[in-house]
Design a protein around this motif. Structure first.
Motif, short mmCIF file in Angstrom:
data_model
loop_
_atom_site.label_atom_id
_atom_site.label_comp_id
_atom_site.label_asym_id
_atom_site.label_seq_id
_atom_site.Cartn_x
_atom_site.Cartn_y
_atom_site.Cartn_z
N ASP A 46 0.82 -1.21 0.00
CA ASP A 46 0.00 0.00 0.00
C ASP A 46 0.86 1.26 0.00
OD1 ASP A 46 1.02 -0.27 2.51
OD2 ASP A 46 -0.89 -0.14 3.57
N TRP A 47 1.91 1.26 -0.82
CA TRP A 47 2.86 2.38 -0.81
C TRP A 47 2.21 3.71 -1.15
CZ3 TRP A 47 1.71 -0.11 -5.23
CH2 TRP A 47 1.69 0.61 -6.41
N PHE A 48 1.23 3.71 -2.06
CA PHE A 48 0.64 4.97 -2.51
C PHE A 48 -0.25 5.61 -1.46
CE2 PHE A 48 -2.02 1.45 -3.81
CZ PHE A 48 -3.29 1.85 -3.42
N GLN A 49 -0.64 4.85 -0.44
CA GLN A 49 -1.46 5.41 0.63
C GLN A 49 -0.63 6.14 1.68
OE1 GLN A 49 -3.68 1.89 1.93
NE2 GLN A 49 -5.50 2.73 0.94
N HIS A 50 0.67 5.93 1.69
CA HIS A 50 1.51 6.48 2.75
C HIS A 50 2.64 7.35 2.22
CE1 HIS A 50 -0.53 3.86 5.62
NE2 HIS A 50 -0.36 2.87 4.76
N ASP A 51 2.58 7.70 0.95
CA ASP A 51 3.53 8.64 0.34
C ASP A 51 4.97 8.17 0.52
OD1 ASP A 51 4.21 10.89 -1.11
OD2 ASP A 51 4.43 12.15 0.67
N VAL A 52 5.20 6.88 0.26
CA VAL A 52 6.55 6.33 0.25
C VAL A 52 6.73 5.54 -1.04
CG1 VAL A 52 6.70 6.20 2.77
CG2 VAL A 52 5.82 4.24 1.48
N SER A 53 7.97 5.21 -1.35
CA SER A 53 8.24 4.45 -2.56
C SER A 53 7.80 2.99 -2.38
CB SER A 53 9.73 4.50 -2.88
OG SER A 53 10.47 3.79 -1.91
N PHE A 54 7.63 2.32 -3.51
CA PHE A 54 7.23 0.91 -3.47
C PHE A 54 8.27 0.08 -2.73
CE2 PHE A 54 7.03 -3.41 -5.09
CZ PHE A 54 5.67 -3.68 -5.09
N ALA A 55 9.56 0.39 -2.95
CA ALA A 55 10.63 -0.38 -2.30
C ALA A 55 10.66 -0.17 -0.79
CB ALA A 55 11.98 -0.01 -2.90
N ASP A 56 10.35 1.07 -0.33
CA ASP A 56 10.38 1.35 1.10
C ASP A 56 9.14 0.85 1.83
OD1 ASP A 56 12.86 2.53 1.05
OD2 ASP A 56 12.08 4.55 0.71
N SER A 57 8.05 0.61 1.09
CA SER A 57 6.83 0.07 1.70
C SER A 57 6.92 -1.45 1.65
CB SER A 57 5.60 0.56 0.94
OG SER A 57 4.42 0.00 1.49
#
Length: 259
Positions: A46-57
């Motif tokens: 759910d990276w786009f819900q928390h304003d982080v990159s896909f790799a960091d989520s």
């Protein structure tokens, strides 16, 4: 997380440190052997819900396999067994395990706090035996955390729930999803169910002091109709954390409409 709140014999769940309520991803579910076996697998991020990159989520992958080795023709007697596996990727290199004592309106009792980790691997075992109005349900969850900085801790939790429907009804088993549904009353006066439960959480290992919680619960449910349920219960929670022990007494009530 198995089932939904409408089907629970007790008022709340206990193994909340080991699952996620909601996530975003893709899941596959199918049934085999004339619906006596179910299999599901999903991948989530759910990276786009928390304003982080896909790799960091941290991505999560979960799978579940269930079987129905025993089942009577009238559906009142059955044995359900299940196993689940879950990979939990760390968000920005950190993980956290926390949980409440079967109440969603109280603070977290066990809590590791955020700590550095790479990922966690989890195993879940489940069993449900139903004989007419009597049923016994148990689950066990274990997490192995890859955290060299914290000594690679391991956490676990389990519970056993017993239920007896005084008016004779039973919990019907849903073969499509692999768990038991709610009690459906046969009388205009509804169905009455007695429930007893013991659970234990151990989120305390190496130098992680998340706590150990033992939880007792006893209660009754009045299934007034297909849509209405009234539940009342009493619980005792014994928490051991930071070398301090304490006991909490809890009175639970819930009026629930199932749409």
């Amino acid at each position: 997380m198995l089932g939904d709140a409408a089907n629970l014999p007790q008022q709340e769940r206990l193994l909340s440190p080991f699952f996620t309520n909601r996530n975003v991803g893709i899941r596959y579910l199918d049934n085999y052997l004339k619906d006596r076996m179910s299999f599901s697998v999903g991948i989530y991020n759910d990276w786009f819900q928390h304003d982080v990159s896909f790799a960091d989520s941290g991505s999560q992958v979960s799978g579940r396999l269930t079987g129905l080795p025993l089942a009577s023709t009238d559906g009142r007697d059955f044995l359900h067994l299940g196993v689940g596996l879950r990979y939990v990727g760390a968000d920005s290199g950190e993980l956290r395990y926390k949980g409440r004592p079967e109440s969603n309106v109280i603070d977290d009792y066990v809590d590791t706090g955020t700590f550095p980790a790479k990922y966690a691997r989890q195993l879940a075992l489940e069993a449900l035996y139903n004989a007419g109005p009597f049923s016994i349900l148990t689950e066990y969850a274990h997490a192995w955390v890859e955290s060299p900085e914290k000594g690679n801790p391991a956490f676990n939790g389990s519970y056993v729930t017993a239920s007896y429907v005084l008016t004779g009804e039973n919990r019907p088993y849903d073969r499509k999803v692999g768990y038991a549904r709610r009690v459906i009353p046969r009388s205009r006066w509804g169905a009455v169910e007695l429930v007893g439960r013991f659970g234990y959480l151990d989120i305390d290992d190496t130098d992680i002091k998340g706590g150990k919680l033992a939880k007792w619960y006893a209660g009754a449910n009045w299934w007034a109709s297909r849509q209405w349920k009234l539940g009342v219960g009493y619980g005792l929670g014994d928490l051991d954390r930071f070398e301090i022990t304490g006991r909490t007494q809890m009175l639970f009530t819930r009026l629930q409409w199932i749409y």
